[in-house]
Design an enzyme around this catalytic site. Structure first.
Site, PDB file in Angstrom:
ATOM      1  N   GLU B 353       0.820  -1.227   0.038  1.00  0.00           N
ATOM      2  CA  GLU B 353       0.078  -0.052  -0.010  1.00  0.00           C
ATOM      3  C   GLU B 353       0.904   1.245  -0.024  1.00  0.00           C
ATOM      4  O   GLU B 353       1.023   1.955   0.934  1.00  0.00           O
ATOM      5  CB  GLU B 353      -0.995  -0.081   1.302  1.00  0.00           C
ATOM      6  CG  GLU B 353      -1.827   1.023   1.189  1.00  0.00           C
ATOM      7  CD  GLU B 353      -2.670   1.212   2.526  1.00  0.00           C
ATOM      8  OE1 GLU B 353      -2.262   0.291   3.504  1.00  0.00           O
ATOM      9  OE2 GLU B 353      -3.661   1.850   2.729  1.00  0.00           O
ATOM     10  N   HIS B 378      -4.600  -4.810  -0.053  1.00  0.00           N
ATOM     11  CA  HIS B 378      -4.271  -3.800  -1.239  1.00  0.00           C
ATOM     12  C   HIS B 378      -3.255  -4.144  -2.396  1.00  0.00           C
ATOM     13  O   HIS B 378      -3.733  -4.101  -3.468  1.00  0.00           O
ATOM     14  CB  HIS B 378      -3.579  -2.307  -0.471  1.00  0.00           C
ATOM     15  CG  HIS B 378      -4.563  -1.872   0.587  1.00  0.00           C
ATOM     16  ND1 HIS B 378      -5.771  -1.210  -0.057  1.00  0.00           N
ATOM     17  CD2 HIS B 378      -4.722  -1.580   1.777  1.00  0.00           C
ATOM     18  CE1 HIS B 378      -6.276  -0.729   1.332  1.00  0.00           C
ATOM     19  NE2 HIS B 378      -5.670  -1.057   2.147  1.00  0.00           N
TER      20      HIS B 378
END
Lengths: 514, 514
Positions: B353, B378
Site C-alpha cells: 500500500e 491492497h
C-alpha cells in the site's frame, strides 16, 4: 524464452521450493536471491557496470535519494510546476550530460524552444500577424499584404506593431504564450479536461505552423532543433512530420519531396558541423481524422517517399487525438496497400494513447501489432491489453514512452502510476522520448529521462537502467543493422567519455557537492 | 498453467501465425478471435451467462455506457466529489441490489455510517467530550466526571452542551466532521499530502474509539454495521480488528477474549435475525509501529485466539501507514513464532500500500508471500514486482483491492490508472473491498464495486465480471471448504433471485428507464 521471462520462471520456482520445504522463516539467502532476480528483470537490470561506472552509479543513487526525499516530489507534480525543481537539481544536470542515444518519438514542429521562435523567427522582416475570433494568433511571411483570413482580424506587420508598442517584452511574452501550452497558471484549472487541452494543443500548432512553414525559418528551425537535442546529448532523431507545404515570401510553395530533401540537406549540414552527431530520419504522418481517400493518397505518397529516400524516410504513422480520431481498423484497406503491392513501408503507429478501455479506439494497440508496426507510440493502455502486451514483448516491438506528454495531456497525474513504471519493472522493450518538448515547456530528452528515472524506477533503477535506455534507443531505431552498429559504436565512445569525465575527483564538480 | 496464462499462449501463437503467414491485411476473423480471447482473460471473462443473465447484462452495459459518456466521469474524480453522482446513477442502484458475496478487507471501527454514531451513540447519556489542542475531539462514557486527559480541554457532558447550544444541528455536524475524513471542501487542498491525510485519518479513529469501545455502543455499532452491509447485499464479512479494551460506565474494562466473544455473539444474533446472512470472522491486527516485544506478544495472543475461537478467528495482520511503519521483515522472528511452534496462524498481510518503489517497505509484498500470506491487503505496488505478482497468481493468493481507499489516501487520482484495472484485465486472483467505508463517506461495498466496474473494467467488463467478483469473495475467504460451499450455495440462491427480479418487464423498474 526471453531474459526477463526466464528470470521469472526461476524466481517463482525458487520461491515455491522455499515455501514447499516448509521452512519456518523464509531463508534470508533465498529472499536476497529473489530480490536480486526481480531487480535484474528491470530495464538495464542485466547491465554489468565496470569500476568507473560503479563509482558514478553510487553518486547517481545519492542524487536520486535526494530527489525522493523532497517533500515536493517532482514526478508526483504536474510538470509545469515541477520543471524548475527538476532543472535545478544536480541529478538533472548529470542527466543532461549523459549520452542518451536517440529520441525516437518526436513531432517535427515542437522540437525547438519557443523562445527561439519568438526571438529569432518573429523578428525577421515581412511577418504579418492576425488574431482569430477565438483569440489565437496566426502568422504569415509575405512580401506584400496577405489575403485576409476568415475569422481573423486584419493582418498587421509585426515589425510595425512592435514599433508602436510601449512594452515589447509583454508583446513577445503574449506571442510566446500562443506557441506553447506551457503555463505558469494552474494547468488543471486552465485545462480542466482532455478535450480542452487537446484543442488548445492543436491550436498552438496552427500558430507555430505559419512561422515554421516559411522556407528560411523552416531550415533554421530544424537546424536549431537539432542543436538543442545535440546540446542535450542526444545523437540521433526520428521525427514524425506531416510535411505541410513550405512557402516562400512571394507565396509560392514547395512540394513534399522538397521538404524531405530539405530535411535531409539540413541534417547532412548539421552532421558535417557536428561529427559526433549521428543524424535523423523522418516518419511521414497523416492526421487520423481524414477520410479513406485522403488516407489512401497519403499511404501511396509514403510508399513513393520510402522508395525515393530509402535512407532518410523511416516509414509512416497516423497522428492526432486518438480518442476522437478514426481507429486504425477504419483504415485497414489503406494500410494494406503497401503489402498488397509487395512494397515495404514500415509503420510506427501511435496506439493506446487513451484511457477509454474497451472502446473501438482502444483496439488500436492490437491492430498496430497486427499491421506489424515497428514500434508503438505511447502504448499508454498496453497494460490493460495482455495479449497485445505479450505480442509486443515477444516480437521486440518497443513502446515509445513519453511521460511528460502523457501527464500534460491528462492521462495520468502522478507519474509513479504511469504504465511505464510497470513496463520498466518487467524489462519490456521500450524507449523514452519527449513527443513535443517545446509545447510542454521542456527541451531535449533530459526532462523525460528524469521523470522515468526518478518517477518510474523508484529507488531501484540505476546507471545500468540509464545505459540500457540509451542503448535501447539505438537498438529499436529504424536504422538498418549496419548503421545501427555504427551509431552504437559512436554512442559507446561518447558514453565512455562521459563516464571518465564524471568520475574525476568529485570536488571539481559543483553538482557532486551535496 | 492457469486459464488466463493458457489463453495468453494461444492468443500470441495465433497472432504470430497470422503475421508469419504474411497475410497482407490482418484476417478479420483472427482479429475477432484475439479480441475475444483477450476479453475472456479478464476477471469473469470465462463466465457463461444464461438467458436471463444476458438480458440483465445488456441493460447493465447500457447503464455503464451512460456513465462512461458523462463529462464528469466519476472514476476520474475524487470520490468525495463523485459520491453523489455515483449515488444518483441507475447503475449504482442496481449494484446495490446485486448480491456481492463477502467483504474481505474491512477495519472493524469504520463499517458503520458516522451519522448513526452521531444520531445514536452520542445521544446516549453519560457521554463526555473534550477537545485536544489540535482541535480533535475525544469521547468517553462515564458514570462520573472522568479524569482529565493531557492536552485536552476539560470534559463536558455532551447532553449539557447540547442543552446550552442554540444550533444543535451545527454541533452535531461538527462532531460528525471529526469522525470521518470525508469533506465537502476540496480534499486536495485540505489534505495536500499522504502524511497529512494519514495523520487526520488516524486522528479520526481516535475520536471514534472513545465511542465504540463503550460496551453497549460496541455491540450496537457492530450490529448496525452488519445491518448496513446486509442492506447493501453483502452476506459475509472478514473484519480486521485491533481488539482494544472495551469499557463499561464504571470504568471497568474487558479483556480481548471478551471482545472476540462479543463479536461472535452479536454475529450469531444478527445471523439468527437474518437467516440469509452468512456471518463474519475476525482477523486480529497489531499496529506496525510497535516494537518486537509487543509484536511477539500480539502474535502469541493471536495464536491463542486461533486455538480458542477456531471457527471465528481467521488470522493475523499488521496495520497502519506502511510507508512510515516497520516492514514485515523487521518482525521476521515474531512472525515465525507460529510455525516455530508448529501451530497454524493464517496471515492476511497488508502489503504494497505504497508508491515508494525500491524502499525497504516496498519489500513487504514479497515478504508477505514468503510468509505464506493467505491474501494480500491492497497490493497497490504489485505490478512493479513481477516476481511477487507471479507468485501471487501461481499460488492463488488474492489481492484485496480497495479502490476508494487508495484514491482517498492519495496513491492514485484517476481510478482508471489504478493497478486493479490491469490485474482485472489479466484475470489475477482478486476481490474488491471497501477498507474503511465510514471514514471515506462511503458505505457497504457498492461504491467500490461501481469504481471497479466502471473505472477498472472500461466498457469491456460485464455481468460476468461482477458475478466472478462476488464468487471470488467467497472462494478467497478464510472459510473452511465446507463452509465455503455452504456460503456459495446461499449466494447462488440470492443471485438467482436477483437475476429473476431484475429481468421482469423493465417498465416496472424506474432505474431501467433511461
Amino acid at each position: 524464452m526471453d531474459v526477463p521471462e526466464r528470470h521469472l520462471v526461476v524466481c517463482v520456482w525458487m520461491a515455491l521450493c522455499c515455501l514447499w520445504a516448509g521452512v519456518s522463516m523464509p531463508d534470508p539467502t533465498y529472499r536476497e536471491e529473489l530480490m536480486k532476480m526481480e531487480a535484474s528483470m528491470q530495464t538495464g537490470g542485466e547491465v554489468v557496470l565496470n569500476e568507473k561506472e560503479k563509482i558514478l552509479n553510487s553518486r547517481l543513487l545519492q542524487m536520486k535519494q535526494k530527489e525522493v526525499m523532497r517533500a515536493d516530489f517532482p514526478p508526483a507534480m504536474h510538470f509545469f510546476k515541477a520543471r524548475d525543481l527538476i532543472k535545478n537539481s544536480a541529478l538533472f544536470r548529470l542527466l543532461q550530460k549523459l549520452p542518451k542515444g536517440a529520441a525516437l518519438h518526436l513531432h517535427d514542429f515542437s522540437i525547438t524552444d519557443v523562445e527561439w521562435l519568438v526571438k529569432n523567427a518573429t523578428y525577421r522582416p515581412h511577418l504579418y500577424m492576425c488574431t482569430t475570433n477565438t483569440h489565437i494568433i496566426q502568422f504569415i511571411f509575405s512580401s506584400q499584404m496577405p489575403e485576409p483570413v476568415p475569422r481573423c482580424s486584419p493582418w498587421v506587420l509585426l515589425e510595425k506593431l512592435r514599433a508602436m508598442t510601449a512594452n515589447v517584452t509583454e508583446l513577445d511574452h503574449s506571442i510566446m504564450k500562443n506557441l506553447t501550452i506551457f503555463t505558469e497558471l494552474d494547468p488543471n484549472v486552465l485545462y480542466p479536461t482532455q478535450s480542452v487541452i487537446w484543442k488548445r494543443f492543436e491550436q498552438s500548432f496552427v500558430a507555430v505552423l505559419g512561422l515554421v512553414t516559411y522556407a528560411p525559418v523552416f531550415r533554421d528551425y530544424y537546424y536549431q532543433g537539432l542543436s538543442e537535442f545535440y546540446a542535450d546529448n542526444v545523437m540521433y532523431l526520428e521525427l514524425r512530420g506531416m510535411l505541410p507545404e513550405i512557402y516562400e515570401l512571394d507565396g509560392s510553395t514547395h512540394d513534399m519531396a522538397w521538404t524531405i530533401k530539405t530535411y535531409q540537406e539540413v541534417t547532412r549540414q548539421f552532421t558535417a558541423d557536428h561529427p559526433d552527431f549521428f543524424g535523423a530520419r523522418i516518419i511521414f504522418t497523416m492526421h487520423r481524422s481524414v477520410n479513406s481517400t485522403v488516407m489512401a493518397q497519403a499511404v501511396k505518397k509514403a510508399m513513393k517517399f520510402k522508395k525515393d529516400f530509402p535512407d532518410f524516410m523511416a516509414g509512416f504513422d497516423l497522428v492526432g487525438h486518438e480518442d476522437v480520431g478514426r481507429p486504425l481498423w477504419y483504415f485497414r484497406n489503406e494500410l494494406s496497400l503497401p503489402s498488397d503491392e509487395g512494397l515495404s513501408l514500415p509503420f510506427f503507429f501511435h496506439a493506446g494513447e487513451t484511457n477509454l478501455e474497451g472502446s473501438e479506439v482502444d483496439q488500436n494497440l492490437l491492430d498496430a501489432l497486427l499491421f506489424n508496426t515497428s514500434r508503438i507510440g505511447h502504448g499508454f493502455a498496453l497494460l490493460r491489453h495482455p495479449v497485445a502486451k505479450e505480442l509486443s514483448r515477444k516480437r521486440g516491438v518497443a513502446v515509445e514512452i513519453c511521460p511528460i506528454s502523457n501527464q500534460v495531456l491528462k492521462l495520468v497525474d502522478d507519474l509513479r502510476n504511469h504504465p511505464g513504471a510497470v513496463l520498466m519493472a518487467e524489462g519490456h522493450p521500450l524507449v523514452i522520448s519527449s513527443d513535443d518538448p517545446a509545447m510542454f515547456g521542456a527541451s531535449g530528452l533530459s526532462y523525460d529521462f528524469y521523470e522515468a528515472f526518478v518517477g518510474f524506477g523508484g529507488l531501484r533503477s540505476n546507471l545500468g537502467t540509464l545505459k540500457a535506455l540509451a542503448m535501447n534507443s539505438i537498438k529499436y531505431s529504424s536504422l538498418p543493422a549496419q548503421q545501427r552498429d555504427k551509431a552504437l559504436a559512436m554512442w559507446q565512445k561518447r558514453w565512455d567519455k562521459f563516464i571518465s569525465e564524471n568520475t574525476l575527483i568529485s570536488g571539481f564538480y559543483p553538482e557532486f557537492i551535496f
